[in-house]
Motif scaffolding. Structure first.
Motif, short mmCIF file in Angstrom:
data_model
loop_
_atom_site.label_atom_id
_atom_site.label_comp_id
_atom_site.label_asym_id
_atom_site.label_seq_id
_atom_site.Cartn_x
_atom_site.Cartn_y
_atom_site.Cartn_z
N LEU A 62 -0.35 7.41 -6.67
CA LEU A 62 0.55 6.79 -5.89
C LEU A 62 -0.07 5.33 -5.38
N GLN A 63 -1.32 5.33 -5.34
CA GLN A 63 -1.91 4.19 -5.17
C GLN A 63 -1.92 3.16 -6.41
N ALA A 64 -1.82 3.57 -7.55
CA ALA A 64 -1.57 2.83 -8.81
C ALA A 64 -0.37 2.24 -8.74
N LEU A 65 0.57 2.81 -8.30
CA LEU A 65 2.10 2.40 -7.94
C LEU A 65 1.94 1.23 -7.32
N PHE A 66 1.36 1.34 -6.03
CA PHE A 66 1.40 0.11 -5.19
C PHE A 66 0.39 -0.99 -5.78
N ALA A 67 -0.42 -0.61 -6.55
CA ALA A 67 -1.38 -1.87 -7.18
C ALA A 67 -0.60 -2.50 -8.26
N VAL A 68 0.22 -1.86 -8.93
CA VAL A 68 1.09 -2.58 -9.91
C VAL A 68 2.35 -3.00 -9.53
N ASP A 69 3.18 -2.39 -8.29
CA ASP A 69 4.36 -2.77 -7.94
C ASP A 69 4.33 -3.56 -6.73
#
Length: 113
Positions: A62-69
């Motif tokens: 979930l944190q990776a989604l925020f890091a990318v988007d």
């Protein structure tokens, strides 16, 4: 139990564990059995904290989604829904942290929470 879930992305309180900024908070129905074996219904609130939740597979994704988007929108809403569902299920299954509960109780008594 009805599964009304509230997700908050703005105006978030500091993380209770590290006082850092969380990425989001979620509130959901929660219940437990008291010492008499009776069900107690309530609401649980959890924060997705980049520091405290590091190492949890669902939180990392979930944190990776925020890091990318950087934010949730129409383009990533479906992926967000899947990832938040996995993270919430992981958090629902997590055990109570007695030390954290005592710390939050002390903060509440001192009007810091």
């Amino acid at each position: 139990m009805e599964l009304d879930i509230e997700i908050h992305l703005d105006d978030l309180p500091a993380c209770a564990g590290c006082a850092g900024p969380p990425l989001l908070t979620a509130r959901f129905p929660h219940s437990w059995l008291n010492t008499r074996g009776e069900e107690v219904k309530g609401v649980r609130e959890v924060a997705l904290c980049p520091q405290c939740d590091r190492g949890s597979p669902a939180a990392d994704e979930l944190q990776a989604l925020f890091a990318v988007d950087e934010q949730v929108g129409l383009a990533n809403a479906e992926a967000f829904a899947v990832l938040i569902g996995a993270w919430l299920e992981e958090r629902r299954q997590s055990a109570r942290d007695s030390h954290r509960l005592e710390m939050e109780w002390d903060q509440w008594r001192q009007s810091d929470l």
